[in-house]
Structures are given as C-alpha cells and as structure tokens.
Design an enzyme around this catalytic site. Structure first.
Site, mmCIF file in Angstrom:
data_model
loop_
_atom_site.group_PDB
_atom_site.id
_atom_site.type_symbol
_atom_site.label_atom_id
_atom_site.label_comp_id
_atom_site.label_asym_id
_atom_site.label_seq_id
_atom_site.Cartn_x
_atom_site.Cartn_y
_atom_site.Cartn_z
ATOM 1 N N GLU A 312 0.819 -1.209 0.000
ATOM 2 C CA GLU A 312 0.000 0.000 0.000
ATOM 3 C C GLU A 312 0.859 1.268 0.000
ATOM 4 O OE1 GLU A 312 -4.153 -1.376 1.978
ATOM 5 O OE2 GLU A 312 -2.675 -0.668 3.422
ATOM 6 N N ASP A 385 -8.175 -9.305 3.739
ATOM 7 C CA ASP A 385 -8.034 -8.180 4.655
ATOM 8 C C ASP A 385 -9.141 -8.118 5.713
ATOM 9 O OD1 ASP A 385 -7.077 -5.933 5.785
ATOM 10 O OD2 ASP A 385 -7.762 -4.550 4.242
ATOM 11 N N GLU A 413 -12.847 -2.754 11.683
ATOM 12 C CA GLU A 413 -12.758 -2.006 10.427
ATOM 13 C C GLU A 413 -13.823 -2.419 9.418
ATOM 14 O OE1 GLU A 413 -8.929 -2.295 8.531
ATOM 15 O OE2 GLU A 413 -9.637 -1.366 6.685
HETATM 16 O O1 GCW Z 1 -6.984 -3.228 6.234
HETATM 17 C C1 GCW Z 1 -6.130 -2.357 5.600
HETATM 18 C C2 GCW Z 1 -6.529 -1.046 6.158
HETATM 19 C C3 GCW Z 1 -5.421 -0.061 6.223
HETATM 20 C C4 GCW Z 1 -4.251 -0.721 6.947
HETATM 21 C C5 GCW Z 1 -3.821 -1.924 6.148
HETATM 22 C C6 GCW Z 1 -2.721 -2.703 6.839
HETATM 23 C C7 GCW Z 1 -2.654 0.252 8.428
HETATM 24 O O2 GCW Z 1 -7.600 -0.555 5.430
HETATM 25 O O3 GCW Z 1 -5.896 1.046 6.919
HETATM 26 O O4 GCW Z 1 -3.185 0.158 7.145
HETATM 27 O O5 GCW Z 1 -4.893 -2.807 6.008
HETATM 28 O O6 GCW Z 1 -3.047 -3.664 7.511
HETATM 29 O O7 GCW Z 1 -1.572 -2.359 6.699
#
Ligand code: GCW
Length: 721
Positions: A312, A385, A413
């Site tokens: 990311e 995720d 989340e």
């Molecule tokens: O789940 C995603 C989230 C991000 C997060 C990323 C991660 C900290 O949307 O906000 O960043 O994973 O786990 O690195």
C-alpha cells in the site's frame, strides 16, 4: 440583573446534581472488566475469610503491582484489604516466586518447571495444618498473571475452596498493535483519538490512564504493544520520540509489558540523511545498528520492530531490488545483540496483482528458510483483509522454516466499527482451529504458530487494537469484549469463545444468571449475523472501498483497472456471482494443502460459508439447503437482518439487570445496528437483483414464502421468556 443563590441552596443544588450524575459516572465503562464492586453475601464473607492476610515477601515493581492489585480487588470485593504478614497463617494468600525460600517449602522446582517464564500455579494448600492459597511462579510476571487470574475467579463468583490451577501462555509474544499516528489520529480507530500521541496533559492523569491500560492488559496476559501505526512515520526514530517511547515503556514495565515500534523502511534516508535506504549498503546497515543501540540505551527492555514494507505504498527492500528477507534480516541483525525481534508483515497489497488473495503467499513462500531466527513473519488471519469471514491464510503451515504469527483485527474495520455488536472470539477461534493439513490432519493454525508443529525460539500473536481516548476505551461497551477475548485466546488458544464471553460479562456487567445467558447468547450469534447481513456465503469486500463501513457492492477502488467491472471482489454478472479461485479461475486454492485444496476447489464440497470466495456460480445454482443460490443469498441477508432485530428484543428484556446508563447506551447502538443490517440487506440484494435482472428466472425473484417462514421461526423462539 444578577441572580444570586444563598449558600445553602447552592450546596443543595450541587448535592442533587452529584447524586444524579454519580451513579451514571460510576458505570461509564472506564473501569473495563476490572470493576471490583462489593460482592453480595455469602461470597463476600467467603472471600474475606479465605484471604484474610497476604504473604508476599519479594521486592520489585512487578511484585508491587501484584500486591497493589490484590489489595485493591479485596478492598473492593469484600470491603477489606488483607493484612500483611510475614509467615502464612490460616487464611493467607501467599504470592511467591521460586527464588523465595518459602516457595520451596510449598512447591517443588519440578512442579513449577511446567509454568515456564510467565505461567503460574494457584493452589489451595495446608501450611502447618492451616488452609492457605498459594500463587507460585518462576518469575514476578508469572506471579502477577496468577494474581489477576485469582481475582477473575472471584469476580466471576467462583468458590475458592479447592483451587488447583496451572497455566502457561500458548504464545511467547502476545501483542497489541496500535495503528496510532503521531498527530493523535488513529487509522481505523473508532474510539476517539490516540491514547499515546499528541496527548499532552496532566502527568498524573496520564499515568493513571497508562496504568489502567497496563493493568487491563496484564489481567488477560498481553505482554507487549507496538504503539504507532504500521504506516509508520520516520519521526519515531528521532531522539525526541525515542524519549517518549521510553516514558511509555516505564509506565508499562511493572505490568510485564514491553514497547515495540513500527518503523518506516526509508528512515535512513529520510531522517538519517543518507543517500539511500538500500539494505545492502553498509552505511544503511550501520545506521540501523546505531539507532537500535540508541534505543536500547534509553529502553533496555525494548521489544523490537514491526514493519509494513512494500505494501500500500509503503517503502521497502523491493524498492532496491532486494527481498523481504534481505530487509528483515538487516533489522534483525541490529536487534539480535539485545534480544529484540522483528515482526515483518506479510500483508503485501499492490492493487495491480491478478488475485489479491494470492499475493502474500506468492511473495513470502519462496523466502521460507531465509529469515534470521529473530524474525517472525506476521500474517493476517485471512488472505485478503480482515473481512467478516475469510478462509485462513494459506501461509499458515506453508512456511515451515520461519516462525509465523497470526494478526487479528480487534478494531472492527469491516465489522461495523464501534457501532455494531460483533463478538470476535468465534472468528478468531475459527481461524486458530482451522486445519491446514500441513503435517496431516490436526495441523491447526494454532499448532502451526505456537511451536507445536514447528518448534522455534519465538512464537507470537498480534491483535490490532480498538482502543482510544473514549471514556469507555473502545467506543462501545461490547467492543471491550473483543480486547478481552483476544488477550485470553492469545494466552490460551484452546479456550472456548462462549466461556470467555460469560467470564467477561460477569466481570463487566453482572453475574445475574439470566443476564449472562441472554447477553452471552447475543454475543455468540453476533458474528454470524454480521457475516450474513454484510457478506454471506463467502462474499467479501462489499463495503465502500475507502471507509469500509456501509454497503457498496458497486464499490470501486483506487488503482482498480478499468476492465475490472464492479466489483473486483464479487464478480456479479449476468451469469452468476462469486470469485473463481478454483483451478479454472485464479487457482488460489492451489496455495492450500491437500485435501483442503480439493475440498475448496470443488463447489460440491466447498463449505457454503466460503462458496463465493472460491467459486463463480450461476444464480440458479442448487444449494445444499434445497434453495437456489439467489434464494440462499436473500435468505442469509434476511436472516442476518432479523438476527440484529432479535438482539434488540433480547436486550430489551434485560432492562433493570444492569445500570441504566450502559443499558441505554447499548440499546441505542443495537437500534443503529438493526437499521444498518437492513440497509446492508436491501442495498446488496437490490443491487444484485438489478444487476442480473434479466437472468434471474421470474420464479426465483421473490423468495417471499421462504422469508416469511424465516421471520416466523425467529419470532417464535422459545428463549424469549
Ligand atoms: O486493512 C487495511 C486497512 C489499512 C491498513 C492496512 C494494513 C494500516 O484498510 O488502513 O493500514 O490494512 O493492515 O496495513
């Protein structure tokens, strides 16, 4: 005209105001599960009689913490602190480590060997003919954990007559990960701002806050926290911030908690002024060594680094043509002399890949065996995720020469933030108990990570914290349960989700049997309900791509390729719905061991719960239930929605069983949840129906009878009285 009140009226007014607000303030959730309110009889006398005095001869801040805790608990639960005596008498609680000569009179070295470094035993014994209770451990940390366990036994109303308990933690490092930014915001945090950063204030108040935090963690066995976001600011490595980490470490140390730091891989260049952050550059390696030395000078028991790299948009070793192992090993080398560890995350997400679910395995599996022994690869529980339901990550069991640790998300989340009651222990259990078949049947995720199948120096587990500055810590009284349950499972993955819920309810609300049964019932059903009203049958990521809250099955996301029609994840089209990860599709199933690979790879044997994770199937596909796929979807969405409504009904029956403040606050949130469950159901069903309209045969379109039947079943339920 200035209105004045006589002093007596002022006093009365203040008294009335206090009388009205105090009981409410008393139950604002700030005490978490460590409430220690006066027990009713006969338990109160039983505890007061059984623990009349305390023998705790050892010095040190962790022992002092244990003593302070038992004093506080006894004073609260029974109205009286135990007296301090030097020798055990009838009704003594003895807290000792093996170092103390008294311990050697009461327990053998061999008996304690099974407790390891952090375990303990609790026993009812006779000392010179007098009944005593012994908490013994090899270390003060073990004694502290034993003390908290004994207190929990009392809080949940257990008799202390015949105790015989021996416990040791399943994982060596049991961590919370805070995704807290230095400006005080929290990534994916739903409980207010960061407790750590940009939180200046009265030193005494902060000390109290961090002490409560540490006590809560110690009470469930959590022994470390990384306290800044994995999307890490390089600033944390400046002397100013290292000092702050040192201050926090000081608050947590008495409670056996270590501080960890998330680091940014480009730090040598950004704050070190070097030309590069290439891990093969000797100057870069030296820079990290010097930094680590600086940290340990200020924090001698610093835990280590947590790293998100090449994911990311974060920098990482791949920027220089190096591997994850090259990057991790450079940091590991710097930390090794101080016994520090590197937790290197396997969550690598770059949107260009063909199937996101395959990426972690594809990148990490070939590196198995290349990591230094003080590196642990931290793997999210599922391959995508933190979805309401995912299969377990195929990396578990697959990397056999590298210690792996599971990363769970405690903050919700993708599960309704701090607005929805979703008890996460069933999700965590589902993953920990999942069989990877890596070494034949019984190779559960827990066993592949806790050293049973692949012995390693280090074992660990992490949970992304749901903690913030809100008075009740987690934004929702019921979200506290997820912090609690994560800690209990990190200590003992063999515990049952329902038992943890009961224990937490008794400590947090009341031991009223009816309350515990009904509220526990809501908790145990809540995760499946959320799966059903959000993403049933293995669907995933139907939420808005950025906020991750409400339903957006039409979601689009940054980096999406134009040829990915909405949506990348559910692939609904005129033919059907679901992500084909079978050998005919992305073949992600290949990353699993046999027979899971074959089981998941064939829609006939793939469990319904994961069906659309692995398969793209026609709308009319016949399900095991006898319904078509479309009807099953409608059925599950409706079931989830009705469950949320039923949670309201059950909760309403509990009015009066607990304090009104928390009762009303939960009631309000359950209303929000029920409405949003309907929002989810309506949005998703409508979208799918519209999207594929022409192709759902008319007779399938409105599964009305089915749903009416479901509704009827729900509201006929016997446990309503
Ligand atoms: O789940 C995603 C989230 C991000 C997060 C990323 C991660 C900290 O949307 O906000 O960043 O994973 O786990 O690195």
């Amino acid at each position: 005209m200035k209105v004045t009140f006589s002093p007596i009226i002022r006093k009365l007014a203040i008294a009335t105001l206090l009388a009205l607000t105090l009981p409410a303030l008393g139950e604002d959730g700030s005490r978490l599960w460590l409430r220690y309110d006066l027990m009713e009889e006969p338990l109160r006398s039983h505890y007061a009689e059984t623990i009349k005095s305390l023998v705790a001869p050892e010095q040190g801040e962790t022992m002092a913490a244990a003593i302070a805790e038992i004093d506080m608990a006894m004073e609260g639960l029974t109205g009286r602190k135990p007296e301090r005596t030097t020798l055990p008498v009838a009704g003594s609680l003895v807290i000792v480590t093996l170092k103390n000569p008294l311990a050697r009179q009461l327990v053998t070295k061999e008996e304690l060997a099974g407790c390891g470094n952090e375990g303990f035993l609790i026993r009812s014994l006779q000392y010179r003919g007098q009944p005593i209770i012994l908490i013994a451990a090899n270390t003060p940390a073990g004694a502290l954990y034993g003390t908290f366990r004994l207190i929990a036994l009392m809080q949940s109303g257990n008799p202390l007559g015949d105790l015989h308990l021996q416990k040791r933690p399943g994982y060596k490092f049991r961590l919370l990960n805070h995704w807290d930014n230095l400006d005080g915001t929290v990534e994916r945090g739903y409980a207010g701002r960061s407790i750590w950063w940009n939180h200046e204030g009265d030193e005494e108040r902060l000390r109290e806050l961090y002490t409560t935090y540490a006590r809560a963690n110690a009470s469930i066995g959590i022994n470390g926290a990384s306290i800044n976001n994995v999307n890490a600011s390089p600033q944390v490595l400046t002397p100013e911030y290292i000092d702050r980490f040192a201050r926090f470490a000081g608050y947590l140390r008495p409670y056996n908690m270590k501080i960890y730091m998330s680091v940014n891989f480009s730090s040598p260049k950004i704050i070190g002024g070097l030309a590069t952050s290439d891990p093969f550059d000797p100057k870069v390696r030296q820079w990290w060594k010097d930094k680590v030395k600086e940290i340990y000078t200020k924090i001698p028991d610093f835990g280590g680094f947590l790293v998100k790299a090449n994911s990311e948009g974060q920098p990482g070793p791949q920027d220089f043509g190096r591997t994850h192992a090259d990057g991790a090993n450079m940091l590991a080398e710097a930390l090794e002399p101080y016994n520090g560890i590197v937790m290197w995350r396997a969550f690598v997400y770059q949107p260009e890949g063909d199937d996101r679910a395959k990426q972690a395995y594809t990148e990490f599996k070939p590196l198995d065996g290349q990591f230094h022994p003080n590196v642990i690869v931290q793997v999210k529980n599922g391959p995508v995720d933190f979805q309401p339901r995912e299969p377990f990550s195929p990396l578990f069991g697959a990397m056999q020469k590298t210690p792996l640790m599971a990363e769970f998300q405690i903050t919700q989340e993708y599960l309704g933030f701090s607005s929805h009651l979703v008890y996460l222990a069933p999700l965590q259990k589902e993953v920990l108990d999942a069989d990877t078949y890596a070494r034949g049947p019984g190779s559960t995720v827990a066993k592949t990570t806790d050293g049973t199948l692949y012995p390693s120096r280090h074992t660990a587990i992490a949970g992304v914290a749901n903690i913030g500055r809100d008075t009740n810590w987690t934004g929702y009284h019921f979200a506290q349960a997820n912090w609690y349950a994560y800690g209990r499972l990190a200590w003992d993955p063999g515990l049952r989700a329902g038992d943890i819920a009961d224990e937490w309810l008794k400590m947090t609300f009341t031991r009223d049997e009816r309350f515990v049964r009904k509220a526990g019932n809501i908790m145990m059903r809540s995760r499946e309900a959320a799966v059903n009203y959000m993403t049933p049958l293995g669907l995933h990521h139907l939420m808005g791509w950025d906020h991750h809250y409400g339903p957006e099955p039409w979601t689009w996301f940054e980096g999406a390729r134009p040829d990915w029609l909405p949506s990348y994840y559910h692939k609904a089209d005129t033919a059907g719905i679901g992500f084909d990860r079978s050998p005919r599709g992305s073949n992600a199933v290949e990353q699993y061991f046999s027979p899971i690979r074959e089981q998941y790879g064939d829609p006939g044997s793939c469990p319904d719960e994961l069906l659309l994770w692995f398969h793209h199937l026609p709308w009319g596909y016949p399900m095991r239930s006898g319904r078509t796929l479309w009807n099953e979807l409608a059925y599950r969405y409706t079931d989830g929605m009705l469950e949320a409504r039923e949670f309201q009904k059950i909760w309403d029956m509990l009015e009066g069983a607990i304090d009104d403040k928390r009762f009303q606050e939960v009631k309000y949130k359950l209303k929000v949840q029920a409405r949003e469950a309907q929002w989810w159901r309506d949005a998703c069903l409508l979208y799918f129906q519209t999207f594929s309209r022409r192709h759902i045969p008319a007779e399938l379109e409105r599964p009305v009878h089915d749903l009416q039947e479901l509704q009827k079943q729900k509201f006929d339920l016997k446990h309503h009285n």
